[in-house]
Structure formats: structure tokens, C-alpha cells
Write a protein that holds these residues in place. Structure first.
Motif, mmCIF file in Angstrom:
data_model
loop_
_atom_site.group_PDB
_atom_site.id
_atom_site.type_symbol
_atom_site.label_atom_id
_atom_site.label_comp_id
_atom_site.label_asym_id
_atom_site.label_seq_id
_atom_site.Cartn_x
_atom_site.Cartn_y
_atom_site.Cartn_z
ATOM 1 N N LYS A 38 -5.815 7.289 0.156
ATOM 2 C CA LYS A 38 -7.108 7.594 0.543
ATOM 3 C C LYS A 38 -8.059 6.508 -0.411
ATOM 4 O O LYS A 38 -8.958 5.803 0.063
ATOM 5 C CB LYS A 38 -7.761 8.827 0.502
ATOM 6 N N ALA A 39 -7.868 6.590 -1.832
ATOM 7 C CA ALA A 39 -8.329 5.841 -2.701
ATOM 8 C C ALA A 39 -8.256 4.379 -2.157
ATOM 9 O O ALA A 39 -9.172 3.423 -2.738
ATOM 10 C CB ALA A 39 -8.173 6.017 -4.010
ATOM 11 N N ALA A 40 -7.160 4.014 -1.733
ATOM 12 C CA ALA A 40 -6.680 2.520 -1.239
ATOM 13 C C ALA A 40 -7.566 2.042 -0.002
ATOM 14 O O ALA A 40 -7.327 1.104 0.499
ATOM 15 C CB ALA A 40 -5.380 2.265 -1.186
ATOM 16 N N GLY A 41 -8.107 3.025 0.622
ATOM 17 C CA GLY A 41 -8.881 2.907 1.761
ATOM 18 C C GLY A 41 -8.147 3.043 3.039
ATOM 19 O O GLY A 41 -8.572 2.818 4.317
ATOM 20 N N VAL A 42 -6.973 3.786 3.219
ATOM 21 C CA VAL A 42 -6.168 4.185 4.065
ATOM 22 C C VAL A 42 -6.877 5.180 4.988
ATOM 23 O O VAL A 42 -7.493 6.241 4.338
ATOM 24 C CB VAL A 42 -4.651 4.621 3.810
ATOM 25 N N GLU A 43 -6.913 5.205 6.477
ATOM 26 C CA GLU A 43 -7.591 5.879 7.158
ATOM 27 C C GLU A 43 -6.457 7.024 7.463
ATOM 28 O O GLU A 43 -5.616 6.897 8.196
ATOM 29 C CB GLU A 43 -8.123 5.309 8.587
ATOM 30 N N VAL A 83 0.927 -1.377 -0.035
ATOM 31 C CA VAL A 83 0.142 0.153 0.051
ATOM 32 C C VAL A 83 0.870 1.357 -0.096
ATOM 33 O O VAL A 83 0.583 2.128 -0.853
ATOM 34 C CB VAL A 83 -0.922 -0.106 1.153
ATOM 35 N N LYS A 137 -3.973 11.354 -1.775
ATOM 36 C CA LYS A 137 -5.260 10.948 -2.773
ATOM 37 C C LYS A 137 -5.004 9.317 -3.185
ATOM 38 O O LYS A 137 -6.107 8.733 -3.027
ATOM 39 C CB LYS A 137 -5.226 11.741 -4.049
ATOM 40 N N ARG A 138 -4.026 8.765 -3.293
ATOM 41 C CA ARG A 138 -3.431 7.392 -3.720
ATOM 42 C C ARG A 138 -4.043 6.479 -2.520
ATOM 43 O O ARG A 138 -4.609 5.579 -2.713
ATOM 44 C CB ARG A 138 -2.394 7.316 -4.020
#
Length: 124
Positions: free
Chosen positions: A85-90, A25, A82-83
Motif C-alpha cells: 500500500k505504501a508503494a502505491g499498489v491498489e 514491487v 502495508k508495504r
């Protein structure tokens, strides 16, 4: 005599709880890896590194995540934010400017450890 900072280790109940996040990630390069330990960086002894490992005394999520934070330099913190966040990172802090020369964003890894992205802008 202590000469310089060499690195930091984040311990886990199971290395595999954290390794995919930091490697896949965040995109960090693994220098060396075993079934219970992984080191990120270029593998050179004079260069600081981040290590992850399985430790028998660590259980579950971090109950005091603000006590220490690992920071990574970014050359484009907005794109990284942005990358991820799009991968679901909090994220607990979106990119925020501090003074004239630094932007910081703070996120959580899968065990609740806080990780910061830093971008130094330099002074105009």
C-alpha cells in the motif's frame, strides 16, 4: 499422464509493463529472463513457477480480471499489505479472514490482473 501443476503465465503487450512490478514491487526472484519472457521461482523443473511474457495477441489492460487470479503465500500478510500500500499498489480487498485458517488480500498489477496474497494460519 499429467503429473502436477507446473506454473502459470501472464501475457502482456509488453513484458516491461509487468516485470518491474512483480520483480521490484512484489519482490519475486527472477530465475531466468530474456527480452520477451521472464520466469520467477527457483528455476527447478519440479517446482511451480510464474512466468510473464510479451504476446502479440494481448493488447492493453485486462478486461476480465476476475477470471483468473495468481496467489502468493505470505508469512505476514498484514506487513506485506502495508508495504505494498505504501508503494502505491491498489488493493481491491484488504486482508480479510476466511474461516479459521486463511487470510486473503487482493490487489491489481499494472495491467489490471488480480493477484492475491494468502496467509494460512492453521487451526488452533
Amino acid at each position: 499422464m499429467i503429473k502436477q501443476f507446473a506454473g502459470v503465465t501472464i501475457w502482456s503487450e509488453d513484458l516491461n509493463n509487468l516485470l518491474p512490478f512483480y520483480r521490484d514491487v512484489l519482490g519475486l526472484k527472477v530465475a531466468t529472463e530474456s527480452d520477451r519472457f521472464a520466469v520467477f521461482g527457483n528455476g527447478q523443473p519440479d517446482t511451480p513457477s510464474l512466468a510473464l511474457g510479451t504476446h502479440s495477441e494481448v493488447h492493453g489492460r485486462n478486461n476480465d480480471p476476475a477470471r483468473h487470479m495468481v496467489g502468493f503465500n505470505s508469512d505476514n500478510i498484514t506487513a506485506d499489505w502495508k508495504r505494498l500500500k505504501a508503494a502505491g499498489v491498489e488493493f481491491i480487498e484488504d486482508p480479510t479472514e476466511y474461516g479459521d485458517d486463511m487470510t486473503i488480500a487482493t490487489l491489481k498489477d499494472p495491467e489490471g490482473n488480480l493477484v492475491q496474497l494468502w496467509q494460512y494460519r492453521g487451526k488452533s
